[in-house]
Structure formats: C-alpha cells, structure tokens
Design a protein around this motif. Structure first.
Motif, PDB file in Angstrom:
ATOM      1  N   ALA A  12     -11.951 -40.883 -56.718  1.00 20.60           N
ATOM      2  CA  ALA A  12     -13.001 -41.799 -56.259  1.00 20.60           C
ATOM      3  C   ALA A  12     -12.390 -43.147 -55.846  1.00 20.60           C
ATOM      4  O   ALA A  12     -12.766 -43.722 -54.812  1.00 20.60           O
ATOM      5  CB  ALA A  12     -14.036 -41.996 -57.368  1.00 20.60           C
ATOM      6  N   LEU A  13     -11.412 -43.639 -56.613  1.00 19.10           N
ATOM      7  CA  LEU A  13     -10.765 -44.898 -56.257  1.00 19.10           C
ATOM      8  C   LEU A  13      -9.969 -44.757 -54.970  1.00 19.10           C
ATOM      9  O   LEU A  13      -9.985 -45.653 -54.099  1.00 19.10           O
ATOM     10  CB  LEU A  13      -9.857 -45.348 -57.410  1.00 19.10           C
ATOM     11  N   ALA A  14      -9.252 -43.634 -54.833  1.00 17.99           N
ATOM     12  CA  ALA A  14      -8.476 -43.420 -53.621  1.00 17.99           C
ATOM     13  C   ALA A  14      -9.374 -43.326 -52.401  1.00 17.99           C
ATOM     14  O   ALA A  14      -9.021 -43.814 -51.308  1.00 17.99           O
ATOM     15  CB  ALA A  14      -7.633 -42.149 -53.764  1.00 17.99           C
TER      16      ALA A  14
ATOM     17  N   LEU B 212      -2.665 -47.601 -43.595  1.00 12.94           N
ATOM     18  CA  LEU B 212      -3.791 -46.659 -43.540  1.00 12.94           C
ATOM     19  C   LEU B 212      -3.319 -45.244 -43.833  1.00 12.94           C
ATOM     20  O   LEU B 212      -3.985 -44.496 -44.576  1.00 12.94           O
ATOM     21  CB  LEU B 212      -4.441 -46.732 -42.154  1.00 12.94           C
ATOM     22  N   ASP B 213      -2.168 -44.903 -43.249  1.00 14.06           N
ATOM     23  CA  ASP B 213      -1.642 -43.548 -43.504  1.00 14.06           C
ATOM     24  C   ASP B 213      -1.273 -43.370 -44.974  1.00 14.06           C
ATOM     25  O   ASP B 213      -1.493 -42.284 -45.553  1.00 14.06           O
ATOM     26  CB  ASP B 213      -0.423 -43.290 -42.628  1.00 14.06           C
ATOM     27  N   ASP B 214      -0.740 -44.390 -45.619  1.00 16.38           N
ATOM     28  CA  ASP B 214      -0.392 -44.282 -47.033  1.00 16.38           C
ATOM     29  C   ASP B 214      -1.626 -44.060 -47.893  1.00 16.38           C
ATOM     30  O   ASP B 214      -1.612 -43.221 -48.820  1.00 16.38           O
ATOM     31  CB  ASP B 214       0.338 -45.552 -47.495  1.00 16.38           C
ATOM     32  N   ARG B 215      -2.696 -44.816 -47.577  1.00 22.18           N
ATOM     33  CA  ARG B 215      -3.923 -44.652 -48.370  1.00 22.18           C
ATOM     34  C   ARG B 215      -4.577 -43.278 -48.136  1.00 22.18           C
ATOM     35  O   ARG B 215      -5.140 -42.685 -49.057  1.00 22.18           O
ATOM     36  CB  ARG B 215      -4.902 -45.769 -48.051  1.00 22.18           C
TER      37      ARG B 215
ATOM     38  N   THR C 182      -3.780 -36.472 -51.843  1.00 24.69           N
ATOM     39  CA  THR C 182      -3.097 -36.034 -53.067  1.00 24.69           C
ATOM     40  C   THR C 182      -4.063 -35.990 -54.245  1.00 24.69           C
ATOM     41  O   THR C 182      -4.081 -35.022 -55.030  1.00 24.69           O
ATOM     42  CB  THR C 182      -1.926 -36.959 -53.383  1.00 24.69           C
ATOM     43  N   ASP C 183      -4.892 -37.037 -54.383  1.00 28.52           N
ATOM     44  CA  ASP C 183      -5.854 -37.058 -55.494  1.00 28.52           C
ATOM     45  C   ASP C 183      -6.909 -35.969 -55.336  1.00 28.52           C
ATOM     46  O   ASP C 183      -7.401 -35.416 -56.324  1.00 28.52           O
ATOM     47  CB  ASP C 183      -6.512 -38.445 -55.573  1.00 28.52           C
ATOM     48  N   GLN C 184      -7.227 -35.664 -54.091  1.00 29.33           N
ATOM     49  CA  GLN C 184      -8.189 -34.580 -53.857  1.00 29.33           C
ATOM     50  C   GLN C 184      -7.602 -33.236 -54.311  1.00 29.33           C
ATOM     51  O   GLN C 184      -8.288 -32.423 -54.942  1.00 29.33           O
ATOM     52  CB  GLN C 184      -8.548 -34.544 -52.364  1.00 29.33           C
ATOM     53  N   ALA C 185      -6.327 -33.016 -54.011  1.00 31.30           N
ATOM     54  CA  ALA C 185      -5.669 -31.780 -54.451  1.00 31.30           C
ATOM     55  C   ALA C 185      -5.525 -31.749 -55.975  1.00 31.30           C
ATOM     56  O   ALA C 185      -5.676 -30.684 -56.601  1.00 31.30           O
ATOM     57  CB  ALA C 185      -4.300 -31.657 -53.790  1.00 31.30           C
TER      58      ALA C 185
END
Length: 415
Positions: free
Chosen positions: A153-155, A176-179, A185-188
């Motif tokens: 959620a934070l990501a 933007l690409d890093d975020r 990654t957090d979704q996975a």
C-alpha cells in the motif's frame, strides 16, 4: 574108590550150570543187538527228518526271497486335460478400490471416529489430528501477509505520487521507474505471502482425516495420542485402510498354454471352500496382454459382483475358466520321477515290465501335472515310484483299496 566118584559128580554139576547160562546169554545178546538196531534206526530217522526239514526250509526261504524281490506298485491312467472344458486356478479377492490413508500433517491424534468393519461414506470424518506447529506457522504467515500488504500500500501511494509529479516534471524518469519497480516487487511479495497462507491453510485442513471413498474400514492403526508424520514416513503404516467390497476384483495368473483362450467378457465361475455348494459368476474385465517372463503366465482381472457381501476382500478362492485343452493329459503329481536326463514317468506294460518314459510337462498345477508329450492315454503310470525303479524291472500291479481310490479321485476332480 569112593573119592573119584565124588569128584565126578561135582564136575557134572558145574558143567550143568554152565550149560544152563548159555541160552540166557544168547537172549541178552539178542536184546542188545535189537536195542542197537532201534537206536540206529532212530538216529537215521532223526537225520532224515533234519535233512528233509533243511531242504524244506531252504525251499521256503527261496520262495520268500523270490516273493520279497517282487515290486508291488499301484498304477493310474492319464486323464484328458480339459475333459470337463475348464481349468481351475487359485486367486485372492481384492477390493475394487483399496485405499491406505496416511496423514498429510505432523501432529498427534486428537480423536478417531471409525473403527474396523465400519461402513463409511466418501468425505466422512475418520479422525482429527492436533497440529500446533502448523497453527503457529499459519499465524506467522498471516502476519507476514499483512506486513506485505502494508508495504504494498505504501509503495502504491509513492508510485502514484511520483506519476503526478512526473507530469509536472518535478521528478526524474529514473525516480519514477524506481518507485514503479518497488511497487511491482511489493505486489509480488504480497502474492507470495498469500500463497504461503493458502498452503498452510491447506495443511491445517489435513488435520481432518476423511474417507476418500465409500467402503469398509479394514484397518485402524492409530489411537488417541499417537504421533503421526506427514506422508508414509515415520510411523511406516497407514492410519486407516478402506476397501470397496462391491464389486470385488480377482486377479488370476493364467498359464501360457491357456493364455490365448482368455478373452474380455468371458464368464468365470468362482467358488470358496468355506461356502460349499455356492458358485459366484464373474467376468473377465481386462488382461495384461503380455506374458510374465518370470512365471510364464498371463495376468487376468475378474470383476465379481458382491451385493450381499458374502465374499470378503482378501479371501482365497478358486476360479474355473472355460478352456479347450485338446491333446493334453493329466496325471497326479506323485507319479513324476526326477532323473538327470529329465522328468520321467514309470509305465507298466502288459508283461509287467517297467518302462521309463521321457515326458514334457505343459503345466504344473500342484496336485496334478499336464503332460503335452511322451504319454499315451492307455498307459498305466506308477504311483509313488521308488527312486531305484529302472527300465525292465518286473513289478506286480495291485489295485488300491476303495478308500485310496476314492481319495485319489476326489483330489483329481478337485484339481
């Protein structure tokens, strides 16, 4: 003158006494000679009797020796194999489905609900297992999932804000690409945490042991408090065993000689020794379509209805297959001679002479042998031949008593 006269009288008296003793002595001599003759005759008679007795004993001993030298044998005539159009084979009944049930989770048996002989339905609860380790792992996995959801959620919030700032050119494309990468990654990570929770929930569901099929409990190998391990490791045996007893399966090993005569759909008569006079009708459902190299047999599966439950899984039965065994002869198994040249049968000819015949055994059926070559239907085969029997031996054929004949006939008919 008187003295000579006196002497003369005395001489006459003495001579008279001697004359009187002569006849007595003659009679005594005759009696002695008679006694000697009698004794001699008695001795001669005794000697003659001894000689005659010895001759008679010698003749009797020769007759007994000759009688004992004779071999007395019982014979049997071969019977055409398949004369009744069938071959009887042994087999063991098996449940149509037999399911050993193992635990999929480590833990202790909390309680069980079904014992041997119980009829259970598919999905019915059989036992419960207490799994404290899985419970703790599941709680930990759920906490890790919540943590991954918060991080995601934070990501997502950071990625959305970066997109807005990028539109006003407030952040670089690299940021933007890093975020976006962190968001992916957090979704996975959340998806992995969800999968781990589902896995542990599935493991926790295995604490309920349920029946996979409808059938009868044939084994219960656990009790309350027993430690069980996942799979068939550890304890080394199933918690329960369930068998489906209607219909039943019967597997037969059909000799290669009859393999080509077995067809799918063929009817088979099944009998059990403990149920005399009762015959069950089965059907050949499939065959292995190949000969077992080790046993030279064809495995056939028989399906056997068992609506009334008279037949029990695991029972030893005999199945009769309709066959055509032309040209084969059967003899009892106790007629076979093992010689270095190969199997032999001792046959008695019309003159009472033994002839050892080389035979070819088509199938050993236990109590009987099927002979494919070397034997005639009219041969008289010796039962229980001695190891010393040889070609040309003279034998005397004796008829077995009625009891032995009936017993032999019963064994052969049963086989």
């Amino acid at each position: 003158m008187n003295e000579p006269h006196h002497h003369s009288s005395l001489d006459i008296s003495v001579g008279g006494e001697q004359a009187l003793d002569l006849p007595a002595r003659g009679q005594a001599g005759k009696r002695a000679r008679f006694a000697v003759i009698v004794v001699a005759l008695l001795l001669a008679a005794g000697a003659t009797r001894t000689i005659v007795s010895n001759l008679m004993n010698a003749h009797h001993l020769a007759d007994v020796t000759k009688q004992n030298a004779k071999q007395y044998v019982s014979v049997v005539q071969p019977v055409a194999a398949g004369a009744d159009g069938r071959i009887v084979l042994p087999g063991t009944l098996r449940g149509y489905v037999e399911a050993p049930i193992y635990s999929r989770a480590n833990g202790y048996v909390r309680r069980w609900y079904a014992d041997i002989g119980a009829h259970v339905q598919q999905g019915q609860l059989l036992a419960e297992i207490d799994t404290p380790e899985i419970d703790q792992e599941l709680a930990q996995a759920q906490a890790q999932r919540d943590q991954a959801a918060s991080t995601l959620a934070l990501a997502k919030t950071s990625f959305d804000r970066a997109q807005q700032l990028r539109q006003r050119d407030a952040v670089s494309q690299q940021e933007l690409d890093d975020r976006q990468g962190a968001f992916n990654t957090d979704q996975a990570n959340l998806a992995a945490a969800d999968a781990n929770v589902r896995r542990l929930m599935e493991m926790k569901s295995f604490q309920r042991i349920v029946a996979p099929i409808t059938g009868i409990i044939t084994q219960r190998n656990v009790d309350i408090g027993d430690l069980v391990n996942a799979g068939n490791g550890g304890a080394g045996h199933a918690l329960f065993s369930i068998a489906q007893s209607d219909p039943l399966r019967l597997y037969l090993d059909v000799p290669q000689t009859y393999a080509h005569q077995v067809a799918v759909g063929q009817h088979v008569s099944v009998t059990e020794q403990e149920l005399p006079g009762v015959t069950f009708d089965g059907t050949v459902t499939r065959t292995a379509q190949a000969i077992n190299v080790a046993t030279r047999t064809l495995e056939a599966e028989i399906s056997l209805p068992n609506h009334d439950g008279k037949l029990l899984p695991g029972a030893y039965v005999q199945a009769a297959l309709q066959t055509d065994a032309k040209g084969l002869l059967t003899v009892p198994g106790n007629t076979l001679l093992f010689r270095s040249e190969g199997p032999r049968l001792a046959v008695v000819d019309a003159d009472g002479k033994v002839k050892l015949k080389a035979v070819e055994i088509a199938q050993d059926l236990g109590q009987t042998l099927e002979i494919s070559r070397g034997l005639e239907a009219t041969d008289r085969v010796v039962l229980n031949p001695s190891d010393s029997i040889a070609d040309g031996d003279s034998v005397v054929v004796v008829a077995p008593n009625k009891t032995e004949a009936a017993h032999e006939a019963a064994k052969r008919s049963a086989t």
